[in-house]
Design a protein around this motif. Structure first.
Motif, PDB file in Angstrom:
ATOM      1  N   ARG A  44      -1.457   1.115  -4.591  1.00 50.42           N
ATOM      2  CA  ARG A  44      -1.724   0.934  -6.022  1.00 50.42           C
ATOM      3  C   ARG A  44      -1.294   2.129  -6.865  1.00 50.42           C
ATOM      4  O   ARG A  44      -1.475   2.120  -8.079  1.00 50.42           O
ATOM      5  CB  ARG A  44      -3.210   0.644  -6.228  1.00 50.42           C
ATOM      6  N   SER A  45      -0.707   3.139  -6.230  1.00 51.40           N
ATOM      7  CA  SER A  45      -0.273   4.331  -6.961  1.00 51.40           C
ATOM      8  C   SER A  45       1.143   4.143  -7.505  1.00 51.40           C
ATOM      9  O   SER A  45       2.026   3.620  -6.821  1.00 51.40           O
ATOM     10  CB  SER A  45      -0.301   5.543  -6.030  1.00 51.40           C
ATOM     11  N   LYS A  46       1.356   4.598  -8.723  1.00 42.97           N
ATOM     12  CA  LYS A  46       2.698   4.526  -9.320  1.00 42.97           C
ATOM     13  C   LYS A  46       3.569   5.711  -8.931  1.00 42.97           C
ATOM     14  O   LYS A  46       4.747   5.747  -9.282  1.00 42.97           O
ATOM     15  CB  LYS A  46       2.588   4.445 -10.836  1.00 42.97           C
ATOM     16  N   THR A  47       2.997   6.680  -8.234  1.00 44.91           N
ATOM     17  CA  THR A  47       3.758   7.872  -7.864  1.00 44.91           C
ATOM     18  C   THR A  47       3.834   8.104  -6.362  1.00 44.91           C
ATOM     19  O   THR A  47       4.809   8.672  -5.870  1.00 44.91           O
ATOM     20  CB  THR A  47       3.139   9.121  -8.522  1.00 44.91           C
ATOM     21  N   ASP A  48       2.824   7.661  -5.611  1.00 45.72           N
ATOM     22  CA  ASP A  48       2.750   7.986  -4.186  1.00 45.72           C
ATOM     23  C   ASP A  48       3.139   6.837  -3.263  1.00 45.72           C
ATOM     24  O   ASP A  48       3.068   6.975  -2.048  1.00 45.72           O
ATOM     25  CB  ASP A  48       1.322   8.429  -3.827  1.00 45.72           C
ATOM     26  N   ALA A 162       7.177  -2.386  -4.874  1.00 44.93           N
ATOM     27  CA  ALA A 162       5.961  -1.587  -5.001  1.00 44.93           C
ATOM     28  C   ALA A 162       5.005  -2.257  -5.979  1.00 44.93           C
ATOM     29  O   ALA A 162       5.336  -2.474  -7.146  1.00 44.93           O
ATOM     30  CB  ALA A 162       6.320  -0.177  -5.469  1.00 44.93           C
ATOM     31  N   LYS A 163       3.827  -2.583  -5.509  1.00 43.43           N
ATOM     32  CA  LYS A 163       2.908  -3.436  -6.286  1.00 43.43           C
ATOM     33  C   LYS A 163       2.440  -2.775  -7.579  1.00 43.43           C
ATOM     34  O   LYS A 163       2.243  -3.453  -8.596  1.00 43.43           O
ATOM     35  CB  LYS A 163       1.697  -3.823  -5.445  1.00 43.43           C
ATOM     36  N   ALA A 164       2.282  -1.453  -7.559  1.00 44.35           N
ATOM     37  CA  ALA A 164       1.818  -0.760  -8.755  1.00 44.35           C
ATOM     38  C   ALA A 164       2.813  -0.845  -9.901  1.00 44.35           C
ATOM     39  O   ALA A 164       2.438  -0.641 -11.063  1.00 44.35           O
ATOM     40  CB  ALA A 164       1.542   0.714  -8.423  1.00 44.35           C
ATOM     41  N   LEU A 165       4.061  -1.151  -9.575  1.00 44.86           N
ATOM     42  CA  LEU A 165       5.097  -1.198 -10.607  1.00 44.86           C
ATOM     43  C   LEU A 165       5.275  -2.589 -11.220  1.00 44.86           C
ATOM     44  O   LEU A 165       6.110  -2.762 -12.113  1.00 44.86           O
ATOM     45  CB  LEU A 165       6.435  -0.732 -10.023  1.00 44.86           C
TER      46      LEU A 165
END
Length: 221
Positions: A44-48, A162-165
């Motif tokens: 769920r992280s947009k960076t990691d 990537a799900k957060a994106l």
């Protein structure tokens, strides 16, 4: 006979689905040292998120057979001509979508994948399936590769990276979605912000869950 059940493509897809099934244990082992909480946080992280997906660069992160069939039916039934995909992996979903374009008489599928090894595998599979001429694979960060050069109108979008994106990718394509366009989000439960957005009619969508954690949404007029 439709392209999807032609012997060459049907045999290829059967091989790829079997490959994906066989990789379940490899996938589990690749992230076994992450706790469930760490996996959820990274997902769920947009960076990691790259720390998680980097472990999975050699395994197919494939849609299910049911989702593949759904993608073909949606694209075929809506007579889609322009499709955008976020997350190519080995190309199983790409093959289903491109087969629908072939049966619709042509069109263009623009897909993005940041793992170069997966781009090569997907390209080989599309060539083997006789569908590469309908697909443009853009390698790199989808927030950049899908920012420009998209068709004026888009008939169908698949979100499977990537799900957060998911909300950010939707931002890139939303103004181009024609009324009645479909947006399919795989593993959507890992993107709660996205779900909240498409499930609110005030945001211009009608949306329902499908096959577990797949979300099927339609852009309203």
């Amino acid at each position: 006979m439709t392209t999807l059940i032609s012997p060459a493509l049907a045999d290829l897809l059967e091989h790829l689905f079997a490959q994906a099934s066989a990789a379940v244990e490899e996938t589990r082992l690749a992230v076994a040292d992450f706790s469930d909480a760490d996996q959820a946080r990274l997902m769920r992280s947009k960076t990691d998120y790259r720390a998680l997906y980097g472990r999975l660069s050699n395994v197919p992160l494939a849609v299910s057979r049911e989702t593949g069939a759904l993608l073909y039916m949606l694209a075929r039934g809506s007579r889609a001509r322009n499709i955008v995909e976020f997350g190519t992996s080995f190309g199983i979903s790409t093959l289903h979508l491109a087969a629908a374009l072939r049966d619709n008489g042509g069109g263009r599928l623009t897909t993005s994948e940041f793992e170069s090894s997966k781009v090569a595998r997907a390209r080989d599979n599309l060539v083997a399936g006789g569908l590469y001429d309908l697909v443009e694979i853009r390698e790199g960060d989808a927030l950049q590769t899908l920012r420009t050069g998209l068709p004026d109108t888009i008939d169908l979008v698949l979100l499977d990276g990537a799900k957060a994106l998911y909300p950010d990718i939707l931002d890139l394509v939303e103004s181009r979605l024609k009324p009645g366009a479909f947006v399919v989000a795989d593993n959507a439960d890992d993107s709660p912000d996205y779900l909240a957005r498409v499930r609110s009619p005030a945001n211009g969508y009608t949306s329902v869950p499908f096959d577990g954690d797949v979300e099927l949404s339609m852009r309203l007029g």
